[in-house]
Design a protein around this motif. Structure first.
Motif, PDB file in Angstrom:
ATOM      1  N   PHE A  61     -23.435 -13.445  27.614  1.00 23.02           N
ATOM      2  CA  PHE A  61     -22.716 -12.176  27.473  1.00 23.02           C
ATOM      3  C   PHE A  61     -21.516 -12.339  26.538  1.00 23.02           C
ATOM      4  N   LEU A  62     -20.747 -13.397  26.725  1.00 23.94           N
ATOM      5  CA  LEU A  62     -19.592 -13.627  25.864  1.00 23.94           C
ATOM      6  C   LEU A  62     -20.028 -13.944  24.438  1.00 23.94           C
ATOM      7  N   ALA A  63     -21.076 -14.760  24.298  1.00 25.73           N
ATOM      8  CA  ALA A  63     -21.576 -15.090  22.959  1.00 25.73           C
ATOM      9  C   ALA A  63     -22.102 -13.863  22.233  1.00 25.73           C
ATOM     10  N   GLY A  64     -22.588 -12.879  23.006  1.00 24.50           N
ATOM     11  CA  GLY A  64     -23.124 -11.653  22.420  1.00 24.50           C
ATOM     12  C   GLY A  64     -22.086 -10.592  22.124  1.00 24.50           C
ATOM     13  N   GLY A  65     -20.822 -10.930  22.265  1.00 23.83           N
ATOM     14  CA  GLY A  65     -19.765  -9.980  21.938  1.00 23.83           C
ATOM     15  C   GLY A  65     -19.088  -9.344  23.122  1.00 23.83           C
ATOM     16  N   ALA A  66     -19.601  -9.596  24.355  1.00 28.28           N
ATOM     17  CA  ALA A  66     -18.967  -9.144  25.597  1.00 28.28           C
ATOM     18  C   ALA A  66     -18.847  -7.630  25.701  1.00 28.28           C
ATOM     19  N   ARG A  67     -19.757  -6.923  25.057  1.00 28.82           N
ATOM     20  CA  ARG A  67     -19.693  -5.463  25.135  1.00 28.82           C
ATOM     21  C   ARG A  67     -21.048  -4.856  24.776  1.00 28.82           C
ATOM     22  N   GLY A  68     -21.484  -3.886  25.572  1.00 29.73           N
ATOM     23  CA  GLY A  68     -22.612  -3.056  25.220  1.00 29.73           C
ATOM     24  C   GLY A  68     -23.981  -3.680  25.415  1.00 29.73           C
ATOM     25  N   GLU A  69     -24.977  -2.962  24.901  1.00 31.91           N
ATOM     26  CA  GLU A  69     -26.380  -3.315  25.104  1.00 31.91           C
ATOM     27  C   GLU A  69     -26.711  -4.685  24.535  1.00 31.91           C
ATOM     28  N   ARG A  70     -26.199  -4.998  23.339  1.00 31.90           N
ATOM     29  CA  ARG A  70     -26.531  -6.290  22.720  1.00 31.90           C
ATOM     30  C   ARG A  70     -26.061  -7.450  23.578  1.00 31.90           C
TER      31      ARG A  70
END
Length: 339
Positions: free
Chosen positions: A258-267
């Motif tokens: 989740f953190l690696a993916g930007g910690a926000r939203g669907e991605r």
């Protein structure tokens, strides 16, 4: 960079068995020894995927020195803090259907001076960081508000803080305004005092945590996937696991993704679910790398409030909705349904 703090790290021995039969002599199919602790696992997952991370790890005794050796062998970027006590050891029994039984030692007490040294080490490293992850159980005699105090200290320095803990430590941390909390289903029910039987209940409970101070809630639901509730609304997602082997560290891999993916939203939710599902398919507390992660198999949508969960919890009493007890540290990750 992401800095992680594990106040209660461990040596994790995972033993694969055909079935758990109390009182019997059981022959192991396989066994492995891994460095453990929730923040340690988050850093290990990030390392496996070439995401910059640094772990702050208190250690003590022969077990602590072995933990540090194992982490160095993996190439983990870390700051070690020697303490007077002994690092704990945990044992996990993993069955072929994905049932996991954990026996966790309580860990060693940390003195106020040791806690101050650890906090200073985290703050020194966090000056270059985007996130600090404070996660895991508290050692004996450590105040329940320790994560709350750390949150206030780090937030005052402009650092985003993610908290992944349980019980009173989670409840105390909420009032300090963490940027992210990641409860599992049992922790969500315990923190809110709500009965949780469907996705709508999860969304409502997550909203209650946000009202108490958390800005974003990522709720991991085991075989049922995960729910994300943030300023932009709510998302539900699931990822199939064809052959579950061990759920140990799966929630930590989810948080790392989740953190690696930007910690926000669907991605970010897709990354979280892909990393978590990959960890369930690996032995012990091994963290997944790029070859293990299958983002194309993750399904994310807006939540269906009426969707029932395969595991449900009564109102905050730590028991399943069917009245049965939930063994401490025991999780079951059956193959996902075709829904």
């Amino acid at each position: 960079m992401i800095v992680t703090l594990t106040l209660n790290p461990s040596l994790d021995r995972t033993i694969e068995i055909a079935a758990l039969d109390r009182g019997a002599v059981i022959r192991a199919a396989a066994a492995r020894l891994d460095p453990g602790g929730k923040g340690v696992n988050v850093s290990r997952a990030l390392l496996a995927n070439a995401v910059a991370s640094r772990a702050v790890v208190p250690f003590g005794g022969d077990e602590g020195r072995q933990l540090v050796r194992l982490l160095r062998q993996e190439g983990l970027d870390m700051v070690t803090v020697p303490v007077a006590g002994r690092t704990r050891s945990n044992v996990t029994l993993a069955e072929p259907d994905g049932t996991v039984t954990k026996i966790n030692e309580p860990g060693t007490a940390l003195s106020p001076d040791e806690l101050d040294t650890i906090a200073d080490s985290v703050l020194a490293e966090a000056r270059e960081a985007d996130w600090v992850v404070a996660s895991g159980s508290l050692p004996p005699e450590v105040p329940e508000d320790v994560y709350a105090r750390l949150c206030r200290r780090f937030a005052g320095a402009g650092i985003h803080v993610a908290v992944d803990t349980s019980g009173p430590a989670l409840s105390c941390a909420l009032g300090s305004g963490p940027a992210l909390v990641k409860p599992n289903l049992e922790e969500l029910a315990g923190a809110t005092g709500m009965a949780i039987a469907c996705v709508g209940d999860v969304v409502a409970a997550a909203a209650k945590l946000r009202a108490a101070g958390a800005r974003t809630v990522l709720a991991s639901l085991g075989a049922d996937g995960a729910v994300l509730v943030e300023d932009g609304g709510a998302w539900y997602g699931e990822a199939p696991v064809a052959e579950p082997r061990s759920a140990v560290g799966a929630g930590d891999a989810m948080l790392a993704g989740f953190l690696a993916g930007g910690a926000r939203g669907e991605r970010a939710l897709v990354e979280a679910l892909a990393w978590g599902a990959a960890a369930v398919g690996l032995p012990g507390s091994r963290m997944p790398g790029p070859p293990d992660i299958r983002r194309g198999e993750v399904r994310v949508s807006r939540p269906d409030p009426a969707r029932l969960l395969t595991s449900a919890f009564a109102a905050g009493d730590g028991r399943r909705a069917d009245g049965g007890p939930v063994p401490a540290g025991a999780e079951r990750h059956p193959p996902p349904s075709s829904r």
